[in-house]
Design an enzyme around this catalytic site. Structure first.
Site, PDB file in Angstrom:
ATOM      1  N   CYS A 163     120.444  48.392  70.220  1.00 17.03           N
ATOM      2  CA  CYS A 163     121.229  49.312  69.382  1.00 17.03           C
ATOM      3  C   CYS A 163     122.744  49.173  69.558  1.00 17.03           C
ATOM      4  O   CYS A 163     123.506  49.300  68.599  1.00 17.03           O
ATOM      5  CB  CYS A 163     120.803  50.752  69.644  1.00 17.03           C
ATOM      6  N   HIS A 256     126.390  55.568  69.205  1.00 17.33           N
ATOM      7  CA  HIS A 256     126.951  54.848  70.351  1.00 17.33           C
ATOM      8  C   HIS A 256     128.389  54.431  70.028  1.00 17.33           C
ATOM      9  O   HIS A 256     128.641  53.742  69.034  1.00 17.33           O
ATOM     10  CB  HIS A 256     126.151  53.581  70.639  1.00 17.33           C
TER      11      HIS A 256
HETATM   12  P1  NAP Z   1     110.026  56.373  72.332  1.00 21.39           P
HETATM   13  O1  NAP Z   1     110.615  57.567  71.710  1.00 21.39           O
HETATM   14  O2  NAP Z   1     109.654  56.416  73.787  1.00 21.39           O
HETATM   15  O3  NAP Z   1     108.719  55.923  71.470  1.00 21.39           O
HETATM   16  C1  NAP Z   1     107.833  54.917  71.926  1.00 21.39           C
HETATM   17  C2  NAP Z   1     106.689  54.752  70.953  1.00 21.39           C
HETATM   18  O4  NAP Z   1     105.777  53.773  71.507  1.00 21.39           O
HETATM   19  C3  NAP Z   1     105.870  56.025  70.706  1.00 21.39           C
HETATM   20  O5  NAP Z   1     105.427  56.053  69.372  1.00 21.39           O
HETATM   21  C4  NAP Z   1     104.668  55.841  71.638  1.00 21.39           C
HETATM   22  O6  NAP Z   1     103.499  56.484  71.150  1.00 21.39           O
HETATM   23  C5  NAP Z   1     104.477  54.348  71.542  1.00 21.39           C
HETATM   24  N1  NAP Z   1     103.735  53.850  72.704  1.00 21.39           N
HETATM   25  C6  NAP Z   1     104.051  54.022  74.019  1.00 21.39           C
HETATM   26  N2  NAP Z   1     103.116  53.444  74.791  1.00 21.39           N
HETATM   27  C7  NAP Z   1     102.193  52.910  73.959  1.00 21.39           C
HETATM   28  C8  NAP Z   1     100.972  52.196  74.159  1.00 21.39           C
HETATM   29  N3  NAP Z   1     100.506  51.909  75.389  1.00 21.39           N
HETATM   30  N4  NAP Z   1     100.274  51.802  73.060  1.00 21.39           N
HETATM   31  C9  NAP Z   1     100.714  52.093  71.815  1.00 21.39           C
HETATM   32  N5  NAP Z   1     101.871  52.777  71.573  1.00 21.39           N
HETATM   33  C10 NAP Z   1     102.597  53.170  72.635  1.00 21.39           C
HETATM   34  O7  NAP Z   1     111.003  55.109  72.212  1.00 21.39           O
HETATM   35  P2  NAP Z   1     112.108  54.802  71.073  1.00 21.39           P
HETATM   36  O8  NAP Z   1     113.440  55.240  71.522  1.00 21.39           O
HETATM   37  O9  NAP Z   1     111.573  55.265  69.763  1.00 21.39           O
HETATM   38  O10 NAP Z   1     112.142  53.225  71.104  1.00 21.39           O
HETATM   39  C11 NAP Z   1     111.133  52.429  70.489  1.00 21.39           C
HETATM   40  C12 NAP Z   1     111.493  50.961  70.681  1.00 21.39           C
HETATM   41  O11 NAP Z   1     112.735  50.705  70.015  1.00 21.39           O
HETATM   42  C13 NAP Z   1     111.699  50.583  72.145  1.00 21.39           C
HETATM   43  O12 NAP Z   1     111.223  49.277  72.342  1.00 21.39           O
HETATM   44  C14 NAP Z   1     113.212  50.691  72.320  1.00 21.39           C
HETATM   45  O13 NAP Z   1     113.685  49.892  73.352  1.00 21.39           O
HETATM   46  C15 NAP Z   1     113.696  50.219  70.947  1.00 21.39           C
HETATM   47  N6  NAP Z   1     115.002  50.723  70.523  1.00 21.39           N
HETATM   48  C16 NAP Z   1     115.325  52.046  70.610  1.00 21.39           C
HETATM   49  C17 NAP Z   1     116.563  52.483  70.127  1.00 21.39           C
HETATM   50  C18 NAP Z   1     117.005  53.926  70.186  1.00 21.39           C
HETATM   51  O14 NAP Z   1     118.171  54.192  69.855  1.00 21.39           O
HETATM   52  N7  NAP Z   1     116.146  54.863  70.558  1.00 21.39           N
HETATM   53  C19 NAP Z   1     117.449  51.582  69.556  1.00 21.39           C
HETATM   54  C20 NAP Z   1     117.080  50.244  69.467  1.00 21.39           C
HETATM   55  C21 NAP Z   1     115.857  49.832  69.939  1.00 21.39           C
HETATM   56  P3  NAP Z   1     103.051  57.992  71.644  1.00 21.39           P
HETATM   57  O15 NAP Z   1     104.153  58.924  71.194  1.00 21.39           O
HETATM   58  O16 NAP Z   1     101.782  58.176  70.911  1.00 21.39           O
HETATM   59  O17 NAP Z   1     102.909  57.933  73.132  1.00 21.39           O
END
Ligand code: NAP
Length: 370
Positions: A163, A256
């Site tokens: 990000c 950010h």
């Molecule tokens: P998050 O809020 O922790 O969401 C993670 C997601 O993955 C949830 O839907 C969760 O499902 C699912 N998940 C976790 N463990 C799993 C498993 N064993 N099997 C299947 N699904 C699983 O994280 P996020 O911030 O949205 O980030 C998601 C991705 O985007 C990450 O790889 C992160 O590094 C990347 N990212 C995030 C941002 C940001 O600003 N937040 C920016 C760029 C990239 P449940 O809710 O059902 O557990």
């Protein structure tokens, strides 16, 4: 109806294709980025949500119960009652947007690509794979050509950068083309939504700044070089510029901020550098992609801009405001940029990449936009 590999698509896919919109699977739909994706897909002119997935925690629940909804707009009614599925590979949708936790994304996304889908991922897992494009659509749309080298084609994987890296790459691209970037130092002030849901606790972040975000500095340093690198038909030659990053978590919800000092090969006046950034346009603008901002970079004049609360939603959170463009006593130029981390920096960025892929005929089985 047949998938590009000649396998029969399921009845669900056949039904969803009849409305002309491309069915999209959303992996990790319940998290911070996944929720944004679900919101952005509501009423999208080209795409519709075919299914949503999550972890075992969410499997079998209606989406509205599984997602701890943290967006100001309500859950789109078409998705609220969808049953959240386990994240298992299927060819039901030719396009898959992944917001999976990086701990699980790698093999799962590969399995979806092997099943024949184009996966556009936000996770870090495949970003540095030599055959996987790491795309900021305005900066390096030609890197999608790497898809032709992937063994899973016509299924494949495209990734969205980290990000913080996206906003940085957007500002560096026009400077690099016009003046040549040699090296830079960047200090970020990153919002809590970047840590997902539930993210950092209030006891850790209120009245505080945390000067460490695991792996973030290394990601900014190596991803920037790949994005600004040159695609030579078979692989990416990374840009030779040097990047030094320092990343901090601050008590802001979204957006950010990054303070950048950059050394250029030429020495433009700050006004000229500002004009080059303000004039920057890319393929998404030329193609008129639905999620493309009119102007990727907005150079703001005020001495105290950009600010997360005031400027993060510019052009739906897809434009990057830039301010304080001025000379630097150590390097050549200094400026401050802001990018909405879950929109331009994640869900919106990957949606724009998906639109670019569709417009360029890279979504399996779809040769034109609806
Ligand atoms: P998050 O809020 O922790 O969401 C993670 C997601 O993955 C949830 O839907 C969760 O499902 C699912 N998940 C976790 N463990 C799993 C498993 N064993 N099997 C299947 N699904 C699983 O994280 P996020 O911030 O949205 O980030 C998601 C991705 O985007 C990450 O790889 C992160 O590094 C990347 N990212 C995030 C941002 C940001 O600003 N937040 C920016 C760029 C990239 P449940 O809710 O059902 O557990």
């Amino acid at each position: 109806m047949f998938s590009p590999q000649g396998r029969q698509l399921t009845d669900v896919a056949a039904r969803t294709l009849t409305d002309g919109l491309v069915p999209v699977g959303v992996l990790g739909a319940t998290g911070s980025v996944g929720q944004r994706m679900v919101g952005l897909l509501e009423g999208h002119p080209w795409f519709r949500v075919a299914y949503v997935t999550g972890s075992e925690r969410s499997r079998g629940l209606p989406y509205r119960e599984a997602a701890r909804w943290a967006q100001s707009r309500p859950i789109p009614p078409g998705v609220a009652d969808m049953e959240v599925r386990a994240t298992r590979a299927t060819d039901e949708a030719p396009l898959v947007l992944s917001a999976l936790d990086a701990a699980v994304a790698g093999p799962v996304e590969t399995a979806f690509a092997q099943a024949g889908a184009l996966v556009v991922s936000n996770a870090r897992s495949h970003r540095m794979d030599p055959a996987v494009p790491l795309v900021v659509p305005e900066v390096n749309p030609d890197h999608l050509g790497l898809l032709d080298t992937q063994p899973t084609r016509p299924g494949g994987i495209v990734t969205n950068p980290n990000c913080s890296t996206i906003g940085l790459a957007l500002t560096l691209a026009p400077l690099h083309r016009a003046f040549g970037v040699r090296r830079l130092h960047v200090v970020t002030l990153q919002a809590v939504s970047g840590a997902g849901i539930p993210g950092v606790s209030s006891m850790e972040i209120l009245d505080n700044v945390i000067p460490f975000i695991g792996g973030e500095e290394e990601k900014m340093e190596r991803e920037t070089r790949k994005i600004l690198g040159v695609f030579g038909g078979e692989g990416i030659e990374p840009a030779s510029l040097e990047v030094s990053a320092q990343c901090n978590r601050v008590p802001v919800i979204d957006g950010h901020l990054a303070c950048v000092s950059v050394e250029l090969e030429e020495e433009p006046e700050p006004e000229e550098a500002a004009r080059v950034m303000a004039d920057f346009r890319g393929r998404p603008q030329r193609l008129g992609l639905p999620s493309a901002p009119r102007r990727p970079l907005h150079v703001l004049e005020a001495d105290d801009a950009p600010q997360p609360r005031l400027h993060r939603d510019l052009e739906g959170g897809m434009a990057v405001p830039v301010g304080r463009v001025r000379g630097c006593p150590l390097l050549t130029l200094r400026f401050v940029l802001l990018s909405h981390n879950t929109l331009r920096g994640a869900a919106g960025g990957s949606l724009l990449t998906a639109e670019l892929a569709l417009a360029e005929g890279r979504v399996p089985g779809r040769s034109e936009v609806p």
